[in-house]
Design a protein around this motif. Structure first.
Motif, PDB file in Angstrom:
ATOM      1  N   SER A 187       0.460  -1.236   0.297  1.00 26.56           N
ATOM      2  CA  SER A 187      -0.277  -0.026  -0.151  1.00 26.56           C
ATOM      3  C   SER A 187       0.893   1.074   0.069  1.00 26.56           C
ATOM      4  CB  SER A 187      -0.765   0.270   1.342  1.00 26.56           C
ATOM      5  OG  SER A 187      -1.375   1.433   1.795  1.00 26.56           O
ATOM      6  N   SER A 225       6.812  -2.572  -0.804  1.00 27.11           N
ATOM      7  CA  SER A 225       6.990  -1.498  -2.312  1.00 27.11           C
ATOM      8  C   SER A 225       6.552  -0.321  -1.853  1.00 27.11           C
ATOM      9  CB  SER A 225       6.421  -2.203  -3.328  1.00 27.11           C
ATOM     10  OG  SER A 225       4.963  -1.895  -3.014  1.00 27.11           O
ATOM     11  N   GLU A 231       2.254  -6.467  -7.659  1.00 25.32           N
ATOM     12  CA  GLU A 231       1.156  -7.481  -6.840  1.00 25.32           C
ATOM     13  C   GLU A 231       1.498  -8.576  -6.966  1.00 25.32           C
ATOM     14  OE1 GLU A 231      -3.036  -6.757  -8.157  1.00 25.32           O
ATOM     15  OE2 GLU A 231      -2.450  -5.072  -7.331  1.00 25.32           O
ATOM     16  N   GLU A 285      -5.775  -4.204  -2.243  1.00 21.20           N
ATOM     17  CA  GLU A 285      -5.516  -5.152  -3.256  1.00 21.20           C
ATOM     18  C   GLU A 285      -4.079  -6.212  -3.274  1.00 21.20           C
ATOM     19  OE1 GLU A 285      -6.782  -5.658  -6.457  1.00 21.20           O
ATOM     20  OE2 GLU A 285      -8.489  -3.475  -5.412  1.00 21.20           O
ATOM     21  N   THR A 286      -3.553  -5.660  -2.877  1.00 22.17           N
ATOM     22  CA  THR A 286      -2.213  -6.467  -2.443  1.00 22.17           C
ATOM     23  C   THR A 286      -2.955  -7.579  -1.683  1.00 22.17           C
ATOM     24  OG1 THR A 286      -0.719  -4.558  -2.342  1.00 22.17           O
ATOM     25  CG2 THR A 286       0.186  -6.444  -1.333  1.00 22.17           C
ATOM     26  N   GLY A 327      -5.707   0.485   2.149  1.00 18.22           N
ATOM     27  CA  GLY A 327      -5.614   2.116   2.361  1.00 18.22           C
ATOM     28  C   GLY A 327      -4.454   2.804   3.431  1.00 18.22           C
TER      29      GLY A 327
HETATM   30  P1  ADP Z   1      -4.171   0.111  -0.759  1.00 15.47           P
HETATM   31  O1  ADP Z   1      -5.540  -0.330   0.643  1.00 15.47           O
HETATM   32  O2  ADP Z   1      -3.646   1.226   0.148  1.00 15.47           O
HETATM   33  O3  ADP Z   1      -4.915   1.432  -1.493  1.00 15.47           O
HETATM   34  P2  ADP Z   1      -3.517  -1.335  -2.457  1.00 15.47           P
HETATM   35  O4  ADP Z   1      -3.021  -2.370  -2.204  1.00 15.47           O
HETATM   36  O5  ADP Z   1      -4.733  -1.506  -2.411  1.00 15.47           O
HETATM   37  O6  ADP Z   1      -3.240  -0.583  -1.404  1.00 15.47           O
HETATM   38  O7  ADP Z   1      -3.343  -0.738  -3.978  1.00 15.47           O
HETATM   39  C1  ADP Z   1      -1.774  -0.482  -4.007  1.00 15.47           C
HETATM   40  C2  ADP Z   1      -1.511  -0.467  -5.373  1.00 15.47           C
HETATM   41  O8  ADP Z   1      -0.538  -0.330  -6.000  1.00 15.47           O
HETATM   42  C3  ADP Z   1      -1.608  -2.510  -6.063  1.00 15.47           C
HETATM   43  O9  ADP Z   1      -1.436  -2.188  -6.634  1.00 15.47           O
HETATM   44  C4  ADP Z   1       0.435  -1.915  -5.615  1.00 15.47           C
HETATM   45  O10 ADP Z   1       0.592  -3.347  -6.615  1.00 15.47           O
HETATM   46  C5  ADP Z   1       0.793  -0.898  -6.653  1.00 15.47           C
HETATM   47  N1  ADP Z   1       2.236  -0.410  -6.070  1.00 15.47           N
HETATM   48  C6  ADP Z   1       1.906  -0.703  -4.247  1.00 15.47           C
HETATM   49  N2  ADP Z   1       3.610  -0.283  -5.080  1.00 15.47           N
HETATM   50  C7  ADP Z   1       3.529   0.341  -6.016  1.00 15.47           C
HETATM   51  C8  ADP Z   1       5.148   1.362  -6.059  1.00 15.47           C
HETATM   52  N3  ADP Z   1       5.770   0.828  -5.599  1.00 15.47           N
HETATM   53  N4  ADP Z   1       5.024   1.921  -7.529  1.00 15.47           N
HETATM   54  C9  ADP Z   1       3.998   2.166  -8.290  1.00 15.47           C
HETATM   55  N5  ADP Z   1       2.937   1.053  -7.021  1.00 15.47           N
HETATM   56  C10 ADP Z   1       2.885   0.267  -6.504  1.00 15.47           C
END
Ligand code: ADP
Length: 418
Positions: free
Chosen positions: A258, A310, A334, A358-359, A400
């Motif tokens: 996230s 990440s 992911e 999403e993760t 999130g």
């Molecule tokens: P949140 O609940 O905060 O929205 P999510 O896991 O739903 O987190 O979404 C984060 C998205 O961003 C995921 O699809 C993830 O693979 C992507 N992501 C994670 N790290 C990075 C990064 N460093 N750069 C770009 N995209 C990323």
């Protein structure tokens, strides 16, 4: 199983499952409609679907399938859970699914109440507010999939339904149980089957919940579930063991994909006292970071609970997205976490804390987890979870901006022991 819920998205299902567990029902969340019977004993079962923005006919089909399964598990009452901002279009899917469920369950009337005061979603005179703003001026009118351009929920829902939609206003909700029961009866006599009902406070939802004891179908946000467990308790049907015991034993890991503001803070706090491996998207793309490398690094941490993340600030995320494309990058990240978690759990990790909605979805899917029992709440809205995968597996799935700054440390301790 006493109460069976059908949720139109994953995080909404978790939110509801958490509310029901806090209300005193032993609760299990299912990922999609399970194939066979329920493998866990529970009093409330929440089936998480992804039907919010798919074609209405398909949403109806999946929701009916979920209702049939829950009915086969013995459920007496059913709850159709949608978003507290009533996310839908003039075509559905709330109206078509609600009417189909009424039909299928042989019910003649159901309440419609998206209210969730804790997050500022309140309904007055049938108009939905987000904080002090009308829904249609809250930003939701610009939602990419379900722009909510009318705050009058009765009028909006009527666009989606075959039948008329009724309204019960706040004065009646607050006039006591008899007045409320009479008002539902009056709607029923008019032939109305869906009744939008005002509520602005938790006490209204508790009063409403009490009046819904005999109703086969209830529809609403997770707030409408606040008052439902009490009906089952009052009837002497609850065993009083609502929270799953966090029985997982073994090594732990924290994975954060996230990039939300809260996650950035939480990762920063966790790194002060734990080893961390930052995953740079460029290294994933050029192959210099692999699942093998990350797994080897984790194995070398000797008993500490490491974090692999990440999580990055908006500027780095935007830059990486520009270089590789938003969707491609998200899929790559992911895929990495999904592969890594599978490797780790297969080699003995028994506690997994995840940052990112999403993760979390990718991780649950990779592990082939189909149901999770709801344990103690770690931080508001985020419970400890227990899944079964060659023995109990402790999970915390945080989307999130949820969780306090010390969330990761707390979650590792709450989902089991070393
Ligand atoms: P949140 O609940 O905060 O929205 P999510 O896991 O739903 O987190 O979404 C984060 C998205 O961003 C995921 O699809 C993830 O693979 C992507 N992501 C994670 N790290 C990075 C990064 N460093 N750069 C770009 N995209 C990323």
């Amino acid at each position: 199983m006493l109460l069976g819920a059908i949720a139109d998205d994953f995080t909404g299902a978790s939110d509801l499952a958490n509310t029901l567990a806090k209300g005193g029902m032993a609760t299990t969340q299912f990922v999609g409609v399970p194939k066979g019977g329920a493998t866990t004993d529970c009093e409330a079962g929440v089936v998480a679907l992804k039907t919010r923005s798919i074609p209405a006919a398909e949403a109806v089909r999946q929701s009916i399938e979920a209702a049939d399964w829950l009915k086969a598990q013995g459920c007496e009452q059913f709850l159709f859970k949608y978003c507290s901002t009533f996310d839908s279009t003039p075509k559905g899917n709330i109206g078509p699914v609600a009417e189909a469920l009424l039909e299928r369950l042989g019910a003649d009337l159901a309440v419609v109440c998206p209210v969730f005061p804790a997050t500022g979603r309140r309904l007055y005179m049938g108009h939905l507010f987000v904080g002090e703003k009308l829904l249609s001026e809250s930003g939701m009118e610009k939602h990419p999939l379900t722009p909510m351009t009318d705050p009058n929920i009765r009028r909006w829902l009527r666009l989606q339904t075959k039948g008329e939609v009724g309204l019960i206003t706040l004065d009646t909700v607050r006039a006591g149980p008899e007045a409320l029961a009479d008002a539902f009866e009056a709607e029923r006599k008019k032939g109305v089957r869906l009744v939008v009902t005002d509520a602005v406070a938790d006490s209204d939802l508790m009063a409403l919940g009490a009046s819904l004891a005999g109703y086969r179908l209830v529809t609403g946000g997770s707030g409408v579930a606040l008052g439902l467990p009490e009906n089952f308790r009052h009837a002497g049907k609850l065993a009083g063991k609502s929270k799953a015991k966090t029985v997982a034993r073994g090594p732990a890991v924290v994975l954060s994909g996230s990039c939300s503001t809260a996650s950035q803070r939480q990762v920063g706090v966790y790194l002060k006292s734990h080893p961390g491996l930052a995953i740079d998207p460029h290294e994933l793309m050029d192959g210099s970071m692999t699942i093998d490398k990350a797994a080897t690094w984790i194995a070398g941490q000797n008993g500490a609970v490491p974090i692999v993340y990440s999580t990055a600030d908006p500027a780095s995320v935007a830059k990486a997205q520009q270089n590789f494309g938003r969707a491609e990058l998200a899929a790559k990240v992911e895929h990495f976490f999904a592969g890594l978690v599978k490797r780790l759990v297969d080699s003995g990790v028994r506690r997994v804390v995840v940052g990112g909605g999403e993760t979390s979805g990718a991780i649950v899917e990779a592990l082939g987890i189909t149901s999770m029992s709801i344990g103690e709440e770690i931080d508001p809205g985020v419970p400890a979870l227990v899944a079964e995968r060659n023995g109990p597996l402790g999970l915390a799935l945080k989307s999130g901006n949820f969780g306090n700054d010390d969330f990761f440390e707390k979650a590792v301790e709450r989902i089991g022991t070393a």
